[in-house]
Design an enzyme around this catalytic site. Structure first.
Site, short mmCIF file in Angstrom:
data_model
loop_
_atom_site.label_atom_id
_atom_site.label_comp_id
_atom_site.label_asym_id
_atom_site.label_seq_id
_atom_site.Cartn_x
_atom_site.Cartn_y
_atom_site.Cartn_z
CE LYS A 132 -3.87 -2.21 2.15
NZ LYS A 132 -4.95 -2.05 3.27
CG ASN A 145 -7.44 0.93 -0.09
OD1 ASN A 145 -7.93 2.04 -0.59
ND2 ASN A 145 -8.41 0.36 0.67
N GLY A 166 0.65 -0.50 14.62
CA GLY A 166 1.18 -0.64 13.24
C GLY A 166 1.02 0.79 12.26
#
Length: 283
Positions: A80, A101, A141
């Protein structure tokens, strides 16, 4: 009389192509969702998964861009961030997050990339009764999906974001991106710095949980008992993190809600709601 349009499962020389790129790609749900959408809208199109690793992404993207019957590309882990290099234009969400995306071919042949992970995630949270406005959020993340989720949560009005990422270079980059738009509302740290005190929503935006035996992305014991726990992983539907959170009595939000909420956004982005003209859909 003109020939009847092909049925939902028919593929012919006029069929428009879409792909979803990933490594791995077996877990993706996009083919089922988008092909169902094509059938409902009587669109002569098909979406197929393409398994490509990071070492082959550049070559594959160069080939895809040259395919004249390819109208759209969806992107999943781990591409991505890197895929933005192959777009001619970035939409607002991709510009802020630095990840995409979805890419579409414009009428002039250029490719536009944008990111709907964040908007889909926030919509899924709200649909499950968790309005993030005013909340303190812990997010594990800062990859392609994580930074998109972070930007969308900040746009939705969260009070504070604690972002945890093991890669120090990535931490600095994502903090600079987010702080430029929401100064003073983001704190970043490594995994060992995880602080769940006062957190209202905890989110896993890492791949941890896709494989059996993966460690949990953060320690549930450090979170308040009322904290909602969300995961962006689609398969398995219930990750070890969500099972542990549910067993502890905490509310959970499954990864499928993020993708389900994106279908309408994809429909708009790819102009799937418009009538077909001369065998080709036009925006």
């Amino acid at each position: 009389m003109p020939d009847a349009p092909p049925g939902p499962s028919a593929i012919s020389g006029t069929t428009r192509l879409y792909v979803v790129l990933g490594d791995p790609v077996a877990q993706v749900r996009a083919p089922g969702l988008l092909n169902d959408l094509f059938a409902r809208t009587a669109r002569d199109a098909v979406l197929v998964p393409v398994h490509v690793g990071p070492d082959g992404l550049a070559e594959v993207m160069r080939g895809l861009r040259r395919m004249r019957n390819l109208d759209g590309i969806l992107v999943t882990v781990p591409h991505k961030i890197e895929v933005c290099r192959y777009a001619d234009l970035l939409g607002p969400a991709a510009e802020v997050a630095g990840s995409a995306n979805a890419l579409r071919r414009n009428p002039d042949g250029t490719w536009l990339a944008d990111n709907f992970d964040g908007a889909g995630f926030v919509h899924g949270l709200r649909d499950n009764g968790h309005d993030p406005a005013g909340a303190t959020v812990a997010l594990a993340g800062a990859g392609g999906a994580g930074r998109a989720v972070a930007a969308a949560l900040l746009t939705a009005g969260i009070a504070r974001l604690r972002l945890y990422e093991p890669d120090s270079t990535r931490r600095k980059e994502v903090l600079a991106r987010l702080d430029a738009h929401w100064p003073g509302r983001v704190a970043v740290g490594a995994e060992d710095d995880f602080d769940g005190d006062g957190v209202d929503i905890a989110v896993n935006a890492t791949p941890l949980g896709m494989r059996p035996g993966d460690p949990l992305p953060f320690d549930l014991a450090r979170l308040p008992g009322t904290c909602a726990v969300a995961d962006i992983i689609m398969k398995p539907a219930e990750t070890a993190l969500l099972k542990a959170a549910r067993d502890s009595g905490r509310p959970v939000v499954y990864g499928r809600h993020m993708l389900d909420s994106q279908v309408l956004l994809y429909e708009q982005f790819f102009a799937l709601h418009t009538p077909e003209r001369n065998g080709r859909w036009e925006p």
